[in-house]
Design a protein around this motif. Structure first.
Motif, PDB file in Angstrom:
ATOM      1  N   ILE A   1       1.011  -1.821  -0.089  1.00 39.23           N
ATOM      2  CA  ILE A   1       0.107   0.420   0.301  1.00 39.23           C
ATOM      3  C   ILE A   1       0.965   1.203  -0.321  1.00 39.23           C
ATOM      4  CG2 ILE A   1       0.275   0.197   2.472  1.00 39.23           C
ATOM      5  CD1 ILE A   1      -3.199   1.061   2.322  1.00 39.23           C
TER       6      ILE A   1
ATOM      7  N   PHE B   1       0.572   5.127   0.691  1.00 40.26           N
ATOM      8  CA  PHE B   1      -0.145   6.908   1.386  1.00 40.26           C
ATOM      9  C   PHE B   1       0.756   8.057   0.878  1.00 40.26           C
ATOM     10  CE2 PHE B   1      -3.061   4.558   3.755  1.00 40.26           C
ATOM     11  CZ  PHE B   1      -2.273   3.826   5.042  1.00 40.26           C
TER      12      PHE B   1
ATOM     13  N   VAL C   1      -4.457   6.748   0.511  1.00 37.56           N
ATOM     14  CA  VAL C   1      -4.792   6.133  -0.107  1.00 37.56           C
ATOM     15  C   VAL C   1      -4.541   5.963  -1.380  1.00 37.56           C
ATOM     16  CG1 VAL C   1      -4.804   3.274  -0.958  1.00 37.56           C
ATOM     17  CG2 VAL C   1      -5.361   4.493   1.484  1.00 37.56           C
TER      18      VAL C   1
ATOM     19  N   ASP D   1      -3.260   0.861  -3.339  1.00 34.58           N
ATOM     20  CA  ASP D   1      -3.315  -0.909  -2.510  1.00 34.58           C
ATOM     21  C   ASP D   1      -3.831  -1.916  -2.843  1.00 34.58           C
ATOM     22  OD1 ASP D   1      -6.497  -0.284  -0.828  1.00 34.58           O
ATOM     23  OD2 ASP D   1      -6.765  -0.221  -2.538  1.00 34.58           O
TER      24      ASP D   1
ATOM     25  N   GLU E   1      -3.873   2.159   8.029  1.00 39.06           N
ATOM     26  CA  GLU E   1      -4.391   3.782   8.446  1.00 39.06           C
ATOM     27  C   GLU E   1      -3.023   4.088   8.566  1.00 39.06           C
ATOM     28  OE1 GLU E   1      -7.093   3.243  11.654  1.00 39.06           O
ATOM     29  OE2 GLU E   1      -5.545   3.036  12.463  1.00 39.06           O
TER      30      GLU E   1
ATOM     31  N   SER F   1       1.885   5.479  10.674  1.00 39.16           N
ATOM     32  CA  SER F   1       1.618   4.631   9.596  1.00 39.16           C
ATOM     33  C   SER F   1       1.279   2.946  10.646  1.00 39.16           C
ATOM     34  CB  SER F   1       1.162   4.135   8.694  1.00 39.16           C
ATOM     35  OG  SER F   1       0.608   3.124   7.740  1.00 39.16           O
TER      36      SER F   1
END
Lengths: 115, 113
Positions: free
Chosen positions: A47, A49, A54, A57, A68, A75
């Motif tokens: 993933i 960010f 995002v 992913d 998150e 994170s």
């Protein structure tokens, strides 16, 4: 300048248990990445960010993995429930700007063993 | 989708000998190319990268890599290795305009005295 911090460094759990990893990127870095590195393979992006949103992913197994980045800084990556094939090193990386070609700075990784 | 192949999983060499670590990539569009290094018990760090311009790029510790578009290769070379070069080396590619890195499987370089 402090580097990317990750914790814990090592974790051993039994299958079907849950586990969480934490990452604190380099201060001011807007982009944060989580990679999975299985023994004998190169890192694979799970993933990405951009601040707290995002960007990618597509390779995150969403039935068991979640991540998150609530305030656009640190994170967490969670696995629930863990499977044997999740045994790997989980790498966090950050980069300063949203631009292709930017250097990614990696943390030391969290080594997970699922028994 | 792009992919990266590192042709050798392990490369043993003697100290002060030359070395070449091979990397080939597959992509239908223009890419950026990277070599990352992982020293024992340390995290991955950038060794060098090609974005544009001169196809020969160099690192501060004597490594160099040459982008060859026709052969879709980005091989890493050093004319004389040292014990301290013992590490795992990863070739990676990203699409121009994207940040996502796709890594090869790595080449473990071991230096024998």
């Amino acid at each position: 300048e402090a580097g990317v911090a990750q914790s814990p460094r090592y974790k051993i759990i039994e299958k079907r248990q849950s586990v969480a990893f934490w990452c604190n990127p380099i201060s001011g870095h807007a982009t944060l990445y989580w990679y999975q590195q299985i023994l004998g393979q190169g890192p694979k992006l799970l993933i990405q960010f951009q601040n707290n949103g995002v960007v990618d992913d597509s390779q995150l197994p969403k039935d068991r993995f979640s991540a998150e980045r609530l305030k656009g800084v640190d994170s967490t990556l969670k696995i629930q429930p863990a499977k044997l094939e999740d045994s790997a090193v989980y790498l966090c990386a950050s980069s300063p700007l949203r631009g292709a070609g930017e250097t990614q700075y990696f943390g030391p990784g969290t080594r997970l063993l699922v028994l | 989708a792009q992919s990266v192949t590192q042709l050798d999983s392990q490369v043993p060499v003697f100290e002060e000998a030359p070395v070449e670590l091979r990397c080939n990539y597959s992509s239908s569009v223009s890419v950026y190319l990277f070599w990352y290094v992982q020293y024992p018990n340390q995290g991955l760090q950038l060794l060098l990268k090609y974005l544009s311009g001169s196809t020969l790029v160099e690192s501060i510790n004597g490594f160099e890599a040459e982008f060859n578009k026709s052969q879709t290769s980005f091989h890493l070379r050093k004319p004389s290795v040292h014990i301290s070069d013992t590490a795992e080396y990863f070739c990676a590619v990203s699409l121009q305009g994207a940040q996502k890195l796709v890594f090869g499987q790595g080449t473990r370089l071991t230096i024998n005295p």
